[in-house]
Design an enzyme around this catalytic site. Structure first.
Site, short mmCIF file in Angstrom:
data_model
loop_
_atom_site.label_atom_id
_atom_site.label_comp_id
_atom_site.label_asym_id
_atom_site.label_seq_id
_atom_site.Cartn_x
_atom_site.Cartn_y
_atom_site.Cartn_z
N GLU A 102 0.84 -1.20 0.00
CA GLU A 102 0.00 0.00 0.00
C GLU A 102 0.87 1.25 0.00
OE1 GLU A 102 -3.38 -0.32 2.62
OE2 GLU A 102 -3.32 1.81 3.09
N ASP A 104 0.19 5.35 0.59
CA ASP A 104 -0.89 6.19 1.12
C ASP A 104 -0.63 7.68 1.08
OD1 ASP A 104 -2.31 3.97 1.91
OD2 ASP A 104 -1.65 4.04 3.99
N GLU A 106 -3.04 10.47 3.00
CA GLU A 106 -4.24 10.71 3.80
C GLU A 106 -4.21 12.17 4.26
OE1 GLU A 106 -5.96 7.01 6.07
OE2 GLU A 106 -3.87 7.27 6.64
#
Length: 289
Positions: A102, A104, A106
């Site tokens: 993953e 990311d 955010e």
């Protein structure tokens, strides 16, 4: 007033942002599908705009129709304006399974007038805990800005408006797993995380401000599409075979200077500097050359 040297760094950033915005006109209907939210997510204007909304009942989300194994992926986002405390806008790449990979972005909402926190993380073989967090040098709710992930077999580079903010290098030779074998989809969601998102959960979501809305446009992917167990980049005769500089791209000296500028002035957390969190020693990738 910004110093002259800072202006020299920023000028090509602004120019690059303009070029990216002008060049990307993809129909989001071709690349993405709404996955949840009961109508709170919408693709509008003949595919030019995608919006996610959050209210007290539910958030919303979408995912890419394609899986990718390496690429340079750009999306322009305009974040939830005003009092966005408690909300999280997540934009990331992820594979499936218990040992997933993953990458990311955010965006942690905040009280009106306070800066957003841009939270980044990298998971490999199901292991994350590699957080770096930044303030941004602009208001991400006032207009669209380009958030990019460059992912090849040697490094992952997170960029904002063409400015690199983080580099995660392949350290497999030092025993650190690196995301390079699992194809990933693009996902995004807008959801309520007021148990932790804003000041560690001290500031709760003000539902009188709902619905909260984040907007997306100008998606562009120069990437290897994974279909039926094969990569679109495996064919040397592909029409894009000569346009894959990103497969071996690294940071040149100018980009390294921009990265240092961001990390010196806007980084607010780096797991590689958190000795209290890792009393037995920092992770290997933090100390390896």
């Amino acid at each position: 007033m910004a110093s002259y040297s800072t202006m020299l760094i920023l000028l090509p950033i602004f120019l690059l942002c303009f070029v990216v915005a002008a060049a990307s006109t993809a129909d989001l209907n071709q690349d993405f599908e709404i996955t949840w939210g009961d109508g709170r997510a919408k693709i509008l204007n003949n595919g030019e705009l995608l919006t996610l909304s959050l209210d007290k009942a539910s958030g919303s989300g979408f995912q890419s129709k394609h899986e990718y194994l390496f690429g340079k992926i750009d999306m322009q986002l305009k974040l939830v304006p005003g009092n966005s405390a408690g909300t999280v806008t997540a934009y990331y790449l992820s594979s499936k399974g218990s040992t997933w990979d993953e990458i990311d972005f955010e965006f942690l909402g905040n009280l009106s007038g306070d800066p957003y926190i841009l939270h980044t993380n990298v998971f490999s073989q199901g292991k994350g805990n590699r957080e770096q967090q930044f303030y941004l040098w602009f208001d991400p709710t006032a207009d669209f800005h380009t958030y990019s992930i460059l992912w090849n077999s040697q490094r992952i580079i997170f960029s904002v408006d063409g400015t690199p903010i983080r580099e995660f290098k392949n350290q497999e030779l030092n025993g650190v797993p690196f995301p390079k074998s699992q194809p990933m989809r693009i996902y995004s969601s807008l959801w309520n995380a007021d148990d932790w998102a804003t000041r560690g959960g001290l500031v709760k979501t003000d539902w009188s401000q709902a619905p909260f809305t984040a907007s997306y446009k100008n998606f562009n992917a120069e990437a290897c599409v994974w279909t039926s167990g094969a990569s679109s980049c495996s064919s040397a005769t592909s029409s894009n075979a000569n346009n894959r500089a990103w497969l071996s791209q690294d940071l040149d000296s100018t980009s390294q200077d921009r990265l240092k500028w961001v990390q010196t002035n806007y980084m607010i957390y780096n797991y590689c500097a958190d000795t209290k969190r890792f009393p037995q020693g920092l992770p290997v990738e933090c100390t390896a050359s």
